[in-house]
Scaffold this motif. Structure first.
Motif, PDB file in Angstrom:
ATOM      1  N   THR A   1      -9.782  -4.750   8.772  1.00 50.92           N
ATOM      2  CA  THR A   1     -10.380  -3.562   8.150  1.00 50.92           C
ATOM      3  C   THR A   1     -11.769  -3.319   8.713  1.00 50.92           C
ATOM      4  O   THR A   1     -12.567  -4.248   8.860  1.00 50.92           O
TER       5      THR A   1
ATOM      6  N   SER B   1      -3.551   2.416   8.249  1.00 50.57           N
ATOM      7  CA  SER B   1      -3.790   2.919   6.894  1.00 50.57           C
ATOM      8  C   SER B   1      -5.236   3.384   6.795  1.00 50.57           C
ATOM      9  O   SER B   1      -6.107   2.867   7.505  1.00 50.57           O
TER      10      SER B   1
ATOM     11  N   ASP C   1      -5.903  -1.988  11.156  1.00 49.92           N
ATOM     12  CA  ASP C   1      -4.981  -1.964  10.022  1.00 49.92           C
ATOM     13  C   ASP C   1      -5.444  -1.008   8.929  1.00 49.92           C
ATOM     14  O   ASP C   1      -4.628  -0.305   8.329  1.00 49.92           O
ATOM     15  N   LEU C   2      -6.744  -1.009   8.644  1.00 45.52           N
ATOM     16  CA  LEU C   2      -7.272  -0.174   7.564  1.00 45.52           C
ATOM     17  C   LEU C   2      -8.656   0.329   7.953  1.00 45.52           C
ATOM     18  O   LEU C   2      -9.536  -0.457   8.291  1.00 45.52           O
TER      19      LEU C   2
ATOM     20  N   SER D   1       0.798   3.465   2.029  1.00 41.08           N
ATOM     21  CA  SER D   1       1.095   3.769   3.426  1.00 41.08           C
ATOM     22  C   SER D   1       2.329   3.015   3.924  1.00 41.08           C
ATOM     23  O   SER D   1       2.703   3.129   5.093  1.00 41.08           O
TER      24      SER D   1
ATOM     25  N   LEU E   1       0.836  -1.190   0.000  1.00 41.27           N
ATOM     26  CA  LEU E   1       0.000   0.000   0.000  1.00 41.27           C
ATOM     27  C   LEU E   1       0.878   1.250   0.000  1.00 41.27           C
ATOM     28  O   LEU E   1       2.041   1.199   0.402  1.00 41.27           O
TER      29      LEU E   1
ATOM     30  N   ILE F   1      -0.982  -5.558   2.479  1.00 42.23           N
ATOM     31  CA  ILE F   1      -2.316  -6.100   2.675  1.00 42.23           C
ATOM     32  C   ILE F   1      -2.414  -7.458   1.986  1.00 42.23           C
ATOM     33  O   ILE F   1      -2.004  -7.602   0.829  1.00 42.23           O
TER      34      ILE F   1
ATOM     35  N   ASP G   1     -12.495  -8.272   6.598  1.00 44.52           N
ATOM     36  CA  ASP G   1     -13.078  -6.975   6.276  1.00 44.52           C
ATOM     37  C   ASP G   1     -14.486  -6.866   6.846  1.00 44.52           C
ATOM     38  O   ASP G   1     -15.384  -7.624   6.473  1.00 44.52           O
TER      39      ASP G   1
END
Length: 292
Positions: free
Chosen positions: A78, A151, A119-120, A6, A4, A10, A41
């Motif tokens: 996420t 991120s 994380d995201l 960042s 990513l 991932i 996610d």
């Protein structure tokens, strides 16, 4: 793994838990991690963040069947900020709630039982207003600065929304998560994101089964040629396009099936045969077209 902007990485296949019941989410997530998934996610609007985290925590605590110990750093988590939480104060509160849910089912007597960070973190959709979207992004940037979020990115953003975001973002979005599959290829949006170093994440990559079960001759033909299931072909299509792919299932056999796609490759003719780049076939909502 995909790098990513960042500087974090991932996992290219993640388990989506949209519409996964809260009373089953922990067990399903734990099962997926045992299969080999390292990316999960969720979203606040799914109402299963805490249970999703609980599944991850259980897996990390009990790896008796694993030869190689998996740590928190190996898991990518996420979640997303829902539309009604846009704006500085509401976003800050939503982030605090998301961070609290990292503890899973832990009690006050277990202060160290937590995933520790997100994380995201994504803006789930652009469906508010430009000022609120900006406030939300800036609150998310503060969460990165605090170290509690690694991120940040967006979901369901069209080119106009991304142009707007890039005009003020101090941290560029790491990802844009949108519905993507062979019948919804979004080539202009994909090219835009790739030019700007934004990774595409494909949700509903299996078309919510709209095209599965022998309904599409091209998909059937490609699956037969490779002796694979139609779902595996669709997961592979997304991976070979360079997308992170988020297949969703609550069934152990399908969770395994969707993950086990490493040992075959689609040819260029296979990729051309799949779907229709002009179809623009959405299986649900499409906030990328939102004007406001």
């Amino acid at each position: 793994m995909i790098k990513l902007n960042s500087n974090h990485t991932i996992p290219a296949i993640g388990l989506g838990v949209y519409q996964t019941a809260s009373n089953t989410a922990a067990a399903i997530v734990e099962t997926a991690l045992r299969v080999g998934y390292r990316h999960v996610d969720t979203a606040s609007i799914y109402h299963n963040e805490r249970e999703t985290c609980e599944g991850i925590l259980r897996f990390l605590a009990d790896q008796s069947n694993h030869h190689h110990q998996v740590t928190r750093a190996d898991i990518f988590y996420t979640t997303k900020i829902w539309d009604t939480d846009h704006g500085t104060a509401k976003t800050e509160q939503a982030i605090e709630r998301a961070l609290d849910r990292l503890r899973g089912d832990s009690t006050a007597n277990e202060p160290d039982r937590t995933l520790g960070y997100i994380d995201l973190l994504l803006i789930h959709s652009p469906q508010t207003s430009a000022p609120l979207r900006q406030e939300t992004w800036q609150a998310m940037e503060q969460a990165v600065a605090s170290g509690r979020v690694r991120s940040i990115g967006v979901s369901n953003y069209g080119i106009a929304h991304l142009d707007e975001l890039l005009s003020y973002a101090k941290i560029a979005p790491a990802v844009n998560q949108v519905e993507l599959h062979p019948w919804l290829q979004r080539r202009e949006l994909v090219a835009y994101c790739q030019r700007h170093g934004i990774v595409l994440e494909a949700y509903s990559p299996l078309t919510r089964a709209h095209k599965l079960g022998g309904k599409d001759a091209g998909l059937v033909a490609v699956a037969r040629r490779h002796a694979r299931t139609e779902a595996q072909v669709l997961v592979k299509w997304a991976l070979q396009r360079g997308f992170v792919v988020l297949p969703k299932s609550v069934h152990t056999d399908r969770i395994k099936e969707n993950f086990n796609v490493a040992d075959f490759e689609l040819t260029e003719s296979d990729l051309q045969e799949l779907g229709d780049p002009e179809a623009y076939y959405t299986t649900g909502w499409d906030p990328t077209t939102f004007k406001g």
